[in-house]
Write a protein that holds these residues in place. Structure first.
Motif, mmCIF file in Angstrom:
data_model
loop_
_atom_site.group_PDB
_atom_site.id
_atom_site.type_symbol
_atom_site.label_atom_id
_atom_site.label_comp_id
_atom_site.label_asym_id
_atom_site.label_seq_id
_atom_site.Cartn_x
_atom_site.Cartn_y
_atom_site.Cartn_z
ATOM 1 N N PHE A 92 0.642 -1.376 0.041
ATOM 2 C CA PHE A 92 0.074 -0.326 0.226
ATOM 3 C C PHE A 92 1.021 0.681 0.110
ATOM 4 O O PHE A 92 0.666 2.797 -0.523
ATOM 5 N N THR A 96 0.977 3.983 -2.568
ATOM 6 C CA THR A 96 0.904 5.078 -2.542
ATOM 7 C C THR A 96 1.803 6.379 -3.024
ATOM 8 O O THR A 96 1.856 7.384 -3.777
ATOM 9 N N THR A 107 -7.601 5.122 -1.672
ATOM 10 C CA THR A 107 -6.987 4.051 -1.243
ATOM 11 C C THR A 107 -4.838 5.348 -0.254
ATOM 12 O O THR A 107 -4.693 4.735 0.119
ATOM 13 N N THR A 111 -4.212 4.537 2.875
ATOM 14 C CA THR A 111 -2.612 4.220 3.562
ATOM 15 C C THR A 111 -2.458 5.007 4.836
ATOM 16 O O THR A 111 -1.918 4.353 6.182
#
Length: 175
Positions: A92, A96, A107, A111
């Protein structure tokens, strides 16, 4: 990723941080709950749906998880057991770092939120259990990730990243 000349220094920082994530989290084993299963938990799905979700998660390691799975399962980090959270967190963070300037996906912020202590003591007990799963090197990488996110106010919830640093992760900065 970041190709304009004005972003050359930032791109190097992002690339260095991604390399550090890979080095720190290489070989981390998966826990009990898989990504799609956690997304089913987030939507209050049935046990049958959880089993179907588990079948979607066949990547041999966190590095091989497709981007589309992270985008589909944006709420999953909140519903993972501590070991699974440690397994999925680096992917993640990598996603990102690669997409925060261009993606409209929640998302990105989710995160960051998975690294933020809450106001509730009971919730914090669970979160601290997660955080304790990380090695010192992994915690330093998380700190670096949050430091970069705290500087990106136009693209992410930088205030939450700064708050996460202030409440917990800043102690790993090495300063």
């Amino acid at each position: 990723m970041l190709s304009s000349p004005g972003n050359a220094i930032m791109a190097e920082t992002v690339n260095d941080l991604i390399a550090a994530i890979h080095a720190a989290f290489h070989g981390v084993p998966i826990g009990e709950i898989t990504l799609h299963e956690a997304e089913v938990i987030d939507t209050y799905g049935t046990m049958k749906e959880r089993v179907r979700g588990r079948r979607l998660d066949v990547a041999p390691c966190w590095e091989a998880i497709p981007d589309s799975h992270l985008e589909e399962c944006s709420g999953a980090l909140s519903h993972l057991d501590p070991q699974s959270w440690r397994y999925y967190l680096p992917r993640f963070m990598e996603w990102t770092l690669t997409h925060y300037q261009t993606s409209k996906s929640i998302t990105v912020d989710y995160t960051i939120y998975s690294l933020l202590l809450a106001e509730d003591a009971l919730i914090n007990q669970h979160l601290r259990e997660r955080f304790r799963q990380l090695t010192a090197e992994q915690a330093r990488v998380v700190c670096r990730f949050l430091q970069l996110m705290a500087r990106e106010d136009g693209h992410v919830d930088a205030a939450s990243a700064a708050q996460a640093l202030q409440r917990f992760w800043g102690r790993f900065s090495g300063d």
